[in-house]
Design a protein around this motif. Structure first.
Motif, PDB file in Angstrom:
ATOM      1  N   ASP A 165      -7.415 -30.999 -11.984  1.00 12.04           N
ATOM      2  CA  ASP A 165      -8.017 -29.868 -12.685  1.00 12.04           C
ATOM      3  C   ASP A 165      -9.204 -29.302 -11.901  1.00 12.04           C
ATOM      4  OD1 ASP A 165     -10.030 -31.699 -15.145  1.00 12.04           O
ATOM      5  OD2 ASP A 165      -9.706 -31.994 -13.009  1.00 12.04           O
ATOM      6  N   TYR A 166      -9.193 -29.459 -10.600  1.00 12.54           N
ATOM      7  CA  TYR A 166     -10.269 -28.962  -9.749  1.00 12.54           C
ATOM      8  C   TYR A 166     -10.131 -27.455  -9.593  1.00 12.54           C
ATOM      9  CZ  TYR A 166     -13.152 -28.218  -5.628  1.00 12.54           C
ATOM     10  OH  TYR A 166     -14.103 -27.759  -4.761  1.00 12.54           O
ATOM     11  N   THR A 167     -11.142 -26.732 -10.032  1.00  9.09           N
ATOM     12  CA  THR A 167     -11.135 -25.285  -9.885  1.00  9.09           C
ATOM     13  C   THR A 167     -12.423 -24.853  -9.231  1.00  9.09           C
ATOM     14  OG1 THR A 167     -12.073 -25.011 -12.092  1.00  9.09           O
ATOM     15  CG2 THR A 167      -9.688 -24.920 -11.926  1.00  9.09           C
ATOM     16  N   GLN A 168     -12.336 -23.799  -8.486  1.00 11.04           N
ATOM     17  CA  GLN A 168     -13.517 -23.263  -7.839  1.00 11.04           C
ATOM     18  C   GLN A 168     -14.078 -22.141  -8.693  1.00 11.04           C
ATOM     19  OE1 GLN A 168     -12.335 -22.033  -3.950  1.00 11.04           O
ATOM     20  NE2 GLN A 168     -12.302 -24.111  -3.157  1.00 11.04           N
ATOM     21  N   THR A 169     -15.390 -22.145  -8.856  1.00  9.63           N
ATOM     22  CA  THR A 169     -16.034 -21.094  -9.628  1.00  9.63           C
ATOM     23  C   THR A 169     -17.028 -20.377  -8.736  1.00  9.63           C
ATOM     24  OG1 THR A 169     -17.735 -22.633 -10.382  1.00  9.63           O
ATOM     25  CG2 THR A 169     -15.812 -22.360 -11.803  1.00  9.63           C
ATOM     26  N   ALA A 170     -17.157 -19.088  -8.951  1.00  5.98           N
ATOM     27  CA  ALA A 170     -18.085 -18.287  -8.168  1.00  5.98           C
ATOM     28  C   ALA A 170     -19.422 -18.240  -8.912  1.00  5.98           C
ATOM     29  CB  ALA A 170     -17.543 -16.885  -7.980  1.00  5.98           C
ATOM     30  N   HIS A 171     -20.494 -18.487  -8.192  1.00  5.55           N
ATOM     31  CA  HIS A 171     -21.826 -18.410  -8.766  1.00  5.55           C
ATOM     32  C   HIS A 171     -22.419 -17.061  -8.392  1.00  5.55           C
ATOM     33  CE1 HIS A 171     -21.771 -22.605  -9.923  1.00  5.55           C
ATOM     34  NE2 HIS A 171     -21.285 -22.886  -8.721  1.00  5.55           N
ATOM     35  N   VAL A 172     -22.858 -16.318  -9.401  1.00  4.84           N
ATOM     36  CA  VAL A 172     -23.397 -14.991  -9.182  1.00  4.84           C
ATOM     37  C   VAL A 172     -24.904 -15.098  -9.043  1.00  4.84           C
ATOM     38  CG1 VAL A 172     -23.640 -12.676 -10.144  1.00  4.84           C
ATOM     39  CG2 VAL A 172     -21.530 -13.967 -10.490  1.00  4.84           C
ATOM     40  N   VAL A 173     -25.441 -14.509  -7.985  1.00  7.73           N
ATOM     41  CA  VAL A 173     -26.880 -14.484  -7.761  1.00  7.73           C
ATOM     42  C   VAL A 173     -27.342 -13.048  -7.970  1.00  7.73           C
ATOM     43  CG1 VAL A 173     -28.730 -14.885  -6.103  1.00  7.73           C
ATOM     44  CG2 VAL A 173     -26.716 -16.351  -6.106  1.00  7.73           C
ATOM     45  N   LYS A 174     -28.234 -12.862  -8.928  1.00  7.14           N
ATOM     46  CA  LYS A 174     -28.721 -11.518  -9.230  1.00  7.14           C
ATOM     47  C   LYS A 174     -30.074 -11.306  -8.563  1.00  7.14           C
ATOM     48  CE  LYS A 174     -26.291 -11.090 -13.568  1.00  7.14           C
ATOM     49  NZ  LYS A 174     -26.375 -10.794 -14.982  1.00  7.14           N
ATOM     50  N   ALA A 175     -30.320 -10.059  -8.209  1.00 13.03           N
ATOM     51  CA  ALA A 175     -31.578  -9.714  -7.563  1.00 13.03           C
ATOM     52  C   ALA A 175     -32.712  -9.747  -8.577  1.00 13.03           C
ATOM     53  CB  ALA A 175     -31.478  -8.333  -6.944  1.00 13.03           C
ATOM     54  N   GLY A 176     -33.870 -10.201  -8.130  1.00 10.88           N
ATOM     55  CA  GLY A 176     -35.044 -10.255  -8.997  1.00 10.88           C
ATOM     56  C   GLY A 176     -35.938  -9.054  -8.759  1.00 10.88           C
ATOM     57  N   LYS A 177     -37.228  -9.251  -8.909  1.00  9.27           N
ATOM     58  CA  LYS A 177     -38.189  -8.171  -8.693  1.00  9.27           C
ATOM     59  C   LYS A 177     -38.288  -7.838  -7.215  1.00  9.27           C
ATOM     60  CE  LYS A 177     -41.214  -9.303 -12.556  1.00  9.27           C
ATOM     61  NZ  LYS A 177     -42.574  -9.670 -12.940  1.00  9.27           N
ATOM     62  N   LEU A 178     -38.637  -6.577  -6.915  1.00 10.11           N
ATOM     63  CA  LEU A 178     -38.859  -6.174  -5.542  1.00 10.11           C
ATOM     64  C   LEU A 178     -40.150  -6.790  -5.026  1.00 10.11           C
ATOM     65  CD1 LEU A 178     -37.923  -2.405  -5.694  1.00 10.11           C
ATOM     66  CD2 LEU A 178     -36.591  -4.272  -4.755  1.00 10.11           C
ATOM     67  N   MET A 179     -40.169  -7.128  -3.737  1.00  7.13           N
ATOM     68  CA  MET A 179     -41.337  -7.767  -3.174  1.00  7.13           C
ATOM     69  C   MET A 179     -41.549  -7.216  -1.770  1.00  7.13           C
ATOM     70  SD  MET A 179     -42.028 -11.826  -2.682  1.00  7.13           S
ATOM     71  CE  MET A 179     -40.759 -12.087  -1.490  1.00  7.13           C
ATOM     72  N   THR A 180     -42.789  -6.944  -1.430  1.00  7.79           N
ATOM     73  CA  THR A 180     -43.128  -6.448  -0.107  1.00  7.79           C
ATOM     74  C   THR A 180     -43.929  -7.507   0.620  1.00  7.79           C
ATOM     75  OG1 THR A 180     -43.213  -4.206  -0.969  1.00  7.79           O
ATOM     76  CG2 THR A 180     -44.245  -4.604   1.168  1.00  7.79           C
ATOM     77  N   VAL A 181     -43.493  -7.844   1.819  1.00  6.72           N
ATOM     78  CA  VAL A 181     -44.179  -8.855   2.612  1.00  6.72           C
ATOM     79  C   VAL A 181     -44.686  -8.172   3.871  1.00  6.72           C
ATOM     80  CG1 VAL A 181     -43.933 -11.014   3.864  1.00  6.72           C
ATOM     81  CG2 VAL A 181     -42.688 -10.662   1.737  1.00  6.72           C
ATOM     82  N   THR A 182     -45.978  -8.277   4.104  1.00 13.23           N
ATOM     83  CA  THR A 182     -46.557  -7.723   5.326  1.00 13.23           C
ATOM     84  C   THR A 182     -47.414  -8.781   5.984  1.00 13.23           C
ATOM     85  OG1 THR A 182     -48.475  -6.863   4.154  1.00 13.23           O
ATOM     86  CG2 THR A 182     -46.608  -5.386   4.404  1.00 13.23           C
ATOM     87  N   SER A 183     -47.431  -8.738   7.299  1.00 11.85           N
ATOM     88  CA  SER A 183     -48.249  -9.664   8.046  1.00 11.85           C
ATOM     89  C   SER A 183     -48.529  -9.042   9.404  1.00 11.85           C
ATOM     90  CB  SER A 183     -47.536 -10.994   8.221  1.00 11.85           C
ATOM     91  OG  SER A 183     -48.285 -11.845   9.060  1.00 11.85           O
ATOM     92  N   SER A 184     -49.772  -9.218   9.884  1.00 12.70           N
ATOM     93  CA  SER A 184     -50.111  -8.703  11.202  1.00 12.70           C
ATOM     94  C   SER A 184     -50.342  -9.835  12.202  1.00 12.70           C
ATOM     95  CB  SER A 184     -51.375  -7.838  11.099  1.00 12.70           C
ATOM     96  OG  SER A 184     -52.439  -8.639  10.645  1.00 12.70           O
ATOM     97  N   ASN A 185     -49.959 -11.049  11.835  1.00 12.34           N
ATOM     98  CA  ASN A 185     -50.167 -12.217  12.709  1.00 12.34           C
ATOM     99  C   ASN A 185     -49.061 -12.355  13.754  1.00 12.34           C
ATOM    100  OD1 ASN A 185     -52.451 -12.845  11.282  1.00 12.34           O
ATOM    101  ND2 ASN A 185     -51.388 -14.259   9.912  1.00 12.34           N
ATOM    102  N   THR A 186     -47.956 -11.654  13.584  1.00  6.80           N
ATOM    103  CA  THR A 186     -46.859 -11.802  14.538  1.00  6.80           C
ATOM    104  C   THR A 186     -47.051 -10.864  15.704  1.00  6.80           C
ATOM    105  OG1 THR A 186     -45.553 -10.139  13.390  1.00  6.80           O
ATOM    106  CG2 THR A 186     -45.262 -12.433  12.691  1.00  6.80           C
ATOM    107  N   SER A 187     -46.581 -11.266  16.861  1.00 10.00           N
ATOM    108  CA  SER A 187     -46.689 -10.413  18.051  1.00 10.00           C
ATOM    109  C   SER A 187     -45.381  -9.664  18.251  1.00 10.00           C
ATOM    110  CB  SER A 187     -47.019 -11.258  19.267  1.00 10.00           C
ATOM    111  OG  SER A 187     -45.957 -12.164  19.511  1.00 10.00           O
ATOM    112  N   LEU A 188     -45.493  -8.434  18.657  1.00  3.82           N
ATOM    113  CA  LEU A 188     -44.343  -7.582  18.866  1.00  3.82           C
ATOM    114  C   LEU A 188     -44.112  -7.426  20.370  1.00  3.82           C
ATOM    115  CD1 LEU A 188     -42.222  -5.708  17.604  1.00  3.82           C
ATOM    116  CD2 LEU A 188     -43.876  -3.874  17.802  1.00  3.82           C
ATOM    117  N   VAL A 189     -42.917  -7.789  20.819  1.00  6.78           N
ATOM    118  CA  VAL A 189     -42.598  -7.686  22.238  1.00  6.78           C
ATOM    119  C   VAL A 189     -41.547  -6.589  22.394  1.00  6.78           C
ATOM    120  CG1 VAL A 189     -41.674  -8.874  24.242  1.00  6.78           C
ATOM    121  CG2 VAL A 189     -43.087 -10.109  22.613  1.00  6.78           C
ATOM    122  N   ARG A 190     -41.825  -5.621  23.242  1.00 10.43           N
ATOM    123  CA  ARG A 190     -40.863  -4.544  23.454  1.00 10.43           C
ATOM    124  C   ARG A 190     -40.450  -4.508  24.892  1.00 10.43           C
ATOM    125  NH1 ARG A 190     -42.289   0.612  19.766  1.00 10.43           N
ATOM    126  NH2 ARG A 190     -42.688  -0.538  17.878  1.00 10.43           N
TER     127      ARG A 190
END
Length: 65
Positions: A40-65
Motif C-alpha cells: 500500500d505504498y503510495t507517493q504523495t506530493a507535498h505542496v509548499v506555499k509562498a509566505g510573506k515577501l522579504m527583501t535581503v540586502t547586504s553590502s558586505n559582499t564583493s562584486l567581481v566583474r
C-alpha cells in the motif's frame, strides 16, 4: 598465472565471466530485497506555499566583474 587479459586462456575468460555474472546477480538481489515490501505504498506530493515577501540586502559582499 596470466597477468594480462590478452594472454589469458579460455578457462580464465570463463572464470571472469562467471564471477561478473555472480556479482551482478548478487547486486540485483540486494537491490530487490532492499525495497520496501509494503503493497500500500503510495507517493504523495507535498505542496509548499509562498509566505510573506522579504527583501535581503547586504553590502558586505564583493562584486567581481
Amino acid at each position: 598465472m596470466n597477468h594480462s587479459i590478452h594472454s589469458a586462456d579460455r578457462s580464465t575468460h570463463l572464470k571472469i565471466v562467471v564471477v561478473a555474472l555472480v556479482a551482478g546477480i548478487a547486486v540485483a538481489a540486494f537491490g530487490i530485497s532492499a525495497r520496501t515490501s509494503s503493497s500500500d505504498y503510495t507517493q504523495t506530493a507535498h505542496v509548499v506555499k509562498a509566505g510573506k515577501l522579504m527583501t535581503v540586502t547586504s553590502s558586505n559582499t564583493s562584486l567581481v566583474r
